[in-house]
Design an enzyme around this catalytic site. Structure first.
Site, short mmCIF file in Angstrom:
data_model
loop_
_atom_site.label_atom_id
_atom_site.label_comp_id
_atom_site.label_asym_id
_atom_site.label_seq_id
_atom_site.Cartn_x
_atom_site.Cartn_y
_atom_site.Cartn_z
N ASP A 21 24.37 17.96 40.24
CA ASP A 21 25.10 16.58 40.66
C ASP A 21 25.83 16.11 39.48
O ASP A 21 25.65 16.30 38.23
CB ASP A 21 23.84 15.66 40.71
CG ASP A 21 24.42 14.45 41.39
OD1 ASP A 21 25.70 14.52 42.10
OD2 ASP A 21 23.53 13.69 41.61
N HIS A 38 34.86 20.01 40.46
CA HIS A 38 33.93 20.86 41.31
C HIS A 38 34.19 22.36 40.61
O HIS A 38 33.47 23.05 40.52
CB HIS A 38 34.33 20.95 42.81
CG HIS A 38 33.86 19.83 43.28
ND1 HIS A 38 32.73 19.40 43.59
CD2 HIS A 38 34.71 19.01 44.22
CE1 HIS A 38 32.47 18.53 44.40
NE2 HIS A 38 33.58 18.10 44.71
N LEU A 132 17.56 38.93 37.61
CA LEU A 132 17.35 37.78 38.03
C LEU A 132 17.63 37.63 39.72
O LEU A 132 18.53 38.20 40.40
CB LEU A 132 18.41 36.78 37.47
CG LEU A 132 18.70 35.32 37.83
CD1 LEU A 132 17.43 34.40 37.61
CD2 LEU A 132 19.90 34.82 37.48
#
Length: 247
Positions: A21, A38, A132
């Protein structure tokens, strides 16, 4: 490139989930358009993925686009979708070379057919990797996840494949988006907000929650390590009393 600090496996989360956020506010503070925020957020995500891989975190789930984000201005939504496409085209080969398994959760039917195809291709390319496990939540909402799981179980019951008395937490969990994945041990939200915003509502039941005022583009490796250090100090009881065996 900074080297990760050694973390005891007993105090290290297996699964970290993050709400990324603050991109828009970061851009505003820099007197830049939201699009710049962004794009900076994509760079931050790449850095955190690399850092989690080096720290041998098993699973990382990133909340990239919520089901509520469709209500944002069309121009911004269009930009976010283009960024997803660009990131997939640019990053999949690198992720694959680094043994990262990529998976997407969310309402795929709400995405463009072109993006759906790219998602499928990215998952197929990396599905055999053992490093991962990177999960990207796109067009995802925790309420949507629970409703979809309920609908699938109800459909099986109506078809006579399942007795409703057999439905329990374990069976329900198998129908959720994170089926087969350990629930998050550590939840991180950047940007200063103190809420989980419809993210993994079922799976965060006993997760340690960590909130930081860092805006996402500013959340770097040091900030990640601060969150991991905080987690290492927590005593996770899961509703039990320390030192007392359950009846």
């Amino acid at each position: 490139m900074s080297q990760p600090q050694p973390v005891s496996s007993a105090n290290k989360p297996r699964h970290v989930a993050i709400i990324m956020d603050g991109n828009g506010r970061w851009a505003q503070h820099q007197s830049l358009p939201r699009s710049a925020g962004h794009r900076a957020g994509v760079k931050a995500a790449r850095q955190i993925v690399e850092a989690c891989g080096r720290r041998e975190i098993e699973v990382l789930t990133l909340f990239a686009f919520s089901s509520e984000n469709w209500n944002r201005p069309k121009k911004e939504v269009g930009l976010l979708m283009r960024l997803f496409v660009e990131a997939l085209q640019r990053e999949v080969d690198t992720l694959n070379k680094n043994n990262v398994r990529l998976e997407f959760i969310g309402d795929r039917q709400s995405l463009s057919s072109a993006l759906q195809k790219q998602i499928i291709q990215a998952e197929q390319t990396t599905r055999s990797n053992t490093g991962l496990h990177l999960i990207i939540a796109v067009a995802y909402g925790g309420e949507w996840d629970i409703v979809e799981a309920s609908r699938r179980l109800a459909s099986r019951a109506v078809a006579g494949e399942l007795d409703i008395n057999d439905i329990d937490k374990s069976l329900f969990r198998q129908e959720l988006s994170l089926s087969g994945v350990p629930d998050p041990d550590l939840f991180i939200r950047t940007g200063g907000e103190r809420r989980i915003s419809n993210f993994l509502l079922w799976n965060l039941a006993y997760t340690e929650l960590y909130f930081t005022d860092h805006l996402w583009p500013d959340f770097g490796v040091e900030a990640l390590d601060e969150a991991l250090d905080h987690f290492a100090t927590r005593q996770r009881r899961f509703g039990q009393v320390p030192g007392v065996k359950p009846c």
